[in-house]
Scaffold this active site. Structure first.
Site, PDB file in Angstrom:
ATOM      1  N   LYS A  67      30.271  17.394  55.037  1.00 51.66           N
ATOM      2  CA  LYS A  67      30.367  18.037  53.717  1.00 51.66           C
ATOM      3  C   LYS A  67      29.075  18.700  53.238  1.00 51.66           C
ATOM      4  O   LYS A  67      28.821  18.830  52.044  1.00 51.66           O
ATOM      5  CB  LYS A  67      30.881  17.069  52.634  1.00 51.66           C
ATOM      6  CG  LYS A  67      32.087  16.276  52.968  1.00 51.66           C
ATOM      7  CD  LYS A  67      33.058  16.954  53.885  1.00 51.66           C
ATOM      8  CE  LYS A  67      33.855  18.059  53.264  1.00 51.66           C
ATOM      9  NZ  LYS A  67      34.711  18.717  54.295  1.00 51.66           N
ATOM     10  N   SER A  68      28.253  19.122  54.191  1.00 50.49           N
ATOM     11  CA  SER A  68      27.001  19.803  53.839  1.00 50.49           C
ATOM     12  C   SER A  68      27.084  21.301  54.016  1.00 50.49           C
ATOM     13  O   SER A  68      26.078  21.997  53.840  1.00 50.49           O
ATOM     14  CB  SER A  68      25.867  19.298  54.736  1.00 50.49           C
ATOM     15  OG  SER A  68      25.699  17.940  54.570  1.00 50.49           O
ATOM     16  N   HIS A 129      28.582  16.114  64.210  1.00 56.95           N
ATOM     17  CA  HIS A 129      28.112  15.365  63.039  1.00 56.95           C
ATOM     18  C   HIS A 129      27.228  14.191  63.481  1.00 56.95           C
ATOM     19  O   HIS A 129      26.993  13.274  62.711  1.00 56.95           O
ATOM     20  CB  HIS A 129      29.304  14.801  62.261  1.00 56.95           C
ATOM     21  CG  HIS A 129      29.999  15.799  61.381  1.00 56.95           C
ATOM     22  ND1 HIS A 129      29.337  16.765  60.659  1.00 56.95           N
ATOM     23  CD2 HIS A 129      31.307  15.950  61.072  1.00 56.95           C
ATOM     24  CE1 HIS A 129      30.219  17.478  59.962  1.00 56.95           C
ATOM     25  NE2 HIS A 129      31.418  17.004  60.200  1.00 56.95           N
ATOM     26  N   ARG A 289      36.603  24.021  48.898  1.00 62.58           N
ATOM     27  CA  ARG A 289      36.942  23.460  47.595  1.00 62.58           C
ATOM     28  C   ARG A 289      36.339  24.344  46.508  1.00 62.58           C
ATOM     29  O   ARG A 289      36.982  25.247  46.003  1.00 62.58           O
ATOM     30  CB  ARG A 289      36.449  22.004  47.509  1.00 62.58           C
ATOM     31  CG  ARG A 289      37.001  21.225  46.303  1.00 62.58           C
ATOM     32  CD  ARG A 289      36.410  19.822  46.255  1.00 62.58           C
ATOM     33  NE  ARG A 289      34.969  19.851  46.072  1.00 62.58           N
ATOM     34  CZ  ARG A 289      34.365  19.749  44.894  1.00 62.58           C
ATOM     35  NH1 ARG A 289      35.071  19.587  43.790  1.00 62.58           N
ATOM     36  NH2 ARG A 289      33.053  19.796  44.807  1.00 62.58           N
ATOM     37  N   LYS A 290      35.042  24.124  46.178  1.00 55.25           N
ATOM     38  CA  LYS A 290      34.421  24.954  45.141  1.00 55.25           C
ATOM     39  C   LYS A 290      33.274  25.801  45.680  1.00 55.25           C
ATOM     40  O   LYS A 290      32.987  26.867  45.161  1.00 55.25           O
ATOM     41  CB  LYS A 290      33.877  24.061  44.027  1.00 55.25           C
ATOM     42  CG  LYS A 290      34.893  23.652  42.995  1.00 55.25           C
ATOM     43  CD  LYS A 290      34.181  23.118  41.765  1.00 55.25           C
ATOM     44  CE  LYS A 290      35.166  22.467  40.821  1.00 55.25           C
ATOM     45  NZ  LYS A 290      34.464  21.691  39.787  1.00 55.25           N
TER      46      LYS A 290
HETATM   47  P1  A3P Z   1      32.516  21.513  47.982  1.00 53.80           P
HETATM   48  O1  A3P Z   1      33.453  20.383  48.251  1.00 53.80           O
HETATM   49  O2  A3P Z   1      31.350  21.107  47.130  1.00 53.80           O
HETATM   50  O3  A3P Z   1      33.196  22.730  47.467  1.00 53.80           O
HETATM   51  P2  A3P Z   1      31.743  20.992  55.419  1.00 53.80           P
HETATM   52  O4  A3P Z   1      32.008  22.379  55.872  1.00 53.80           O
HETATM   53  O5  A3P Z   1      30.489  20.403  55.985  1.00 53.80           O
HETATM   54  O6  A3P Z   1      32.929  20.125  55.547  1.00 53.80           O
HETATM   55  O7  A3P Z   1      31.392  21.117  53.867  1.00 53.80           O
HETATM   56  C1  A3P Z   1      32.363  21.522  52.948  1.00 53.80           C
HETATM   57  C2  A3P Z   1      31.664  22.029  51.709  1.00 53.80           C
HETATM   58  O8  A3P Z   1      31.142  23.327  51.953  1.00 53.80           O
HETATM   59  C3  A3P Z   1      32.642  22.164  50.564  1.00 53.80           C
HETATM   60  O9  A3P Z   1      31.866  21.941  49.385  1.00 53.80           O
HETATM   61  C4  A3P Z   1      33.085  23.591  50.734  1.00 53.80           C
HETATM   62  O10 A3P Z   1      33.670  24.152  49.590  1.00 53.80           O
HETATM   63  C5  A3P Z   1      31.770  24.264  51.080  1.00 53.80           C
HETATM   64  N1  A3P Z   1      31.951  25.534  51.794  1.00 53.80           N
HETATM   65  C6  A3P Z   1      32.912  25.862  52.699  1.00 53.80           C
HETATM   66  N2  A3P Z   1      32.766  27.119  53.118  1.00 53.80           N
HETATM   67  C7  A3P Z   1      31.683  27.619  52.481  1.00 53.80           C
HETATM   68  C8  A3P Z   1      31.040  28.902  52.504  1.00 53.80           C
HETATM   69  N3  A3P Z   1      31.494  29.884  53.262  1.00 53.80           N
HETATM   70  N4  A3P Z   1      29.966  29.057  51.726  1.00 53.80           N
HETATM   71  C9  A3P Z   1      29.514  28.073  50.944  1.00 53.80           C
HETATM   72  N5  A3P Z   1      30.083  26.843  50.872  1.00 53.80           N
HETATM   73  C10 A3P Z   1      31.161  26.611  51.641  1.00 53.80           C
END
Ligand code: A3P
Length: 323
Positions: A67-68, A129, A289-290
């Site tokens: 989730k980074s 990961h 998500r956001k």
């Molecule tokens: P949020 O839940 O805060 O919205 P991962 O890809 O490591 O699973 O991380 C997911 C997080 O990255 C989510 O954060 C997601 O919305 C965000 N994310 C996904 N695609 C993105 C993008 N193209 N640019 C910026 N953030 C993105």
């Protein structure tokens, strides 16, 4: 050698089944493996990676804390490395998820067969990961890009992702979720998927100081603030810097735009709400998500934030890294 691989995986599965298990992060169980809480379903794959992953020096390994911004980093790296092969109007990222374009090692090694990765084009981008101490020595021969994110936002994103996954993957009517407060306590104690958060970040941080030519350390917040200059840095690091001509033609900006949250999220392939029950894969839409910095303010109380900040400060003390 199918029989040999069967034996190898059976022994990994046996070893994995003996590790301490923790079931609160439904729908995925965690097991404590070499000081980290790893998703139980991927532990045999982690063991296989540790013994059988031999990347070529040209390969690129993207490592993230869950989730980074893994999805974003995958998209940016793929679009950058392969920019001469595709046009922006007919790009693989328009019809495939970033996870389909850049596979997770943990998935590649999950099929009870040791994959022959040398048949893939060179360089190939892989993602993982895995915490630094769990990487095999051989992984250090390729270049590693590590991306992390503020722990408060990482936690909030993680909690939402598990809720989404639980709901979309649950086959029972009454599968119970993990309450945000309880999840927060667990995250703070290091008992979260891939945790402890700080040990994981520190592993890559220290290695990036030791060998900056091999490990590029990136932060989600800094990339969001200035994606263009971070993409330049990424391109240089993975061995394909943008030429003056490309700079002039706005290629860097085009890639940033293609991979932006707003663009990717709106694509049909990424809007897909269907989970894969068979291999317990959450729906593509759950990775979008956001995409905001600082969304934690909508979910954590000030006391929670202060408490997590204090833990972070203490754990990272003296490292030169702070959030
Ligand atoms: P949020 O839940 O805060 O919205 P991962 O890809 O490591 O699973 O991380 C997911 C997080 O990255 C989510 O954060 C997601 O919305 C965000 N994310 C996904 N695609 C993105 C993008 N193209 N640019 C910026 N953030 C993105």
């Amino acid at each position: 050698d199918i029989e040999r691989d069967e034996q190898i995986y059976s022994s990994y599965e046996k070893l994995a089944s003996q590790l301490p298990i923790f079931n609160d992060w439904s729908p995925f169980s965690l097991r404590h493996y070499q000081s980290f809480w790893m998703p139980a379903m991927f532990i045999p794959a982690c063991m296989a990676i540790q013994s059988h992953f031999n990347p070529r020096p040209s390969d690129i390994l993207l490592v993230t804390s869950p989730k980074s911004g893994t999805t974003w980093l995958k998209a940016l790296s793929f679009a950058t490395l392969h920019r001469h092969s595709f046009s922006f109007s007919d790009h693989p990222l328009l019809s495939n998820t970033p996870h389909q374009c850049v596979p997770f090692l943990e998935s590649l090694f999950s099929h009870r067969t040791i994959p022959d990765l040398n048949v893939l084009p060179s360089p190939t981008i892989f993602a993982a990961h895995l915490p630094f101490p769990l990487l095999p020595q051989s992984a250090l021969s390729c270049r590693i890009v590590y991306l992390c994110r503020d722990p408060k936002d990482t936690f909030v994103s993680l909690w939402h992702f598990f809720e989404r996954s639980r709901i979309s993957l649950s086959t029972e009517d009454k599968s119970e979720g993990l309450d945000l407060n309880k999840a927060f306590q667990l995250f703070s104690q290091g008992m979260a998927p891939g945790g402890p958060f700080w040990d994981r970040v520190l592993g890559y941080w220290k290695e990036s100081l030791r060998r900056p030519e091999k490990v590029l350390f990136l932060r989600y917040e800094e990339m969001m603030e200035d994606p263009v200059s971070h993409l330049r840095k990424l391109a240089e690091f993975i061995g394909c810097p943008f030429s003056t001509e490309e700079e002039k033609n706005g290629v860097v900006e085009d890639i940033v735009k293609l991979c932006s949250f707003d663009n990717l999220r709106e694509l049909k392939v990424n809007k897909d709400n269907k989970a894969s029950l068979e291999d317990k894969r959450p729906p593509p839409s759950s990775f979008f998500r956001k995409g905001k910095v600082g969304d934690w303010v909508n979910y954590l109380s000030m006391e929670m934030a202060e408490s997590l900040d204090a833990i972070t400060k203490e754990k990272l003390h003296g490292s030169g890294l702070s959030f």
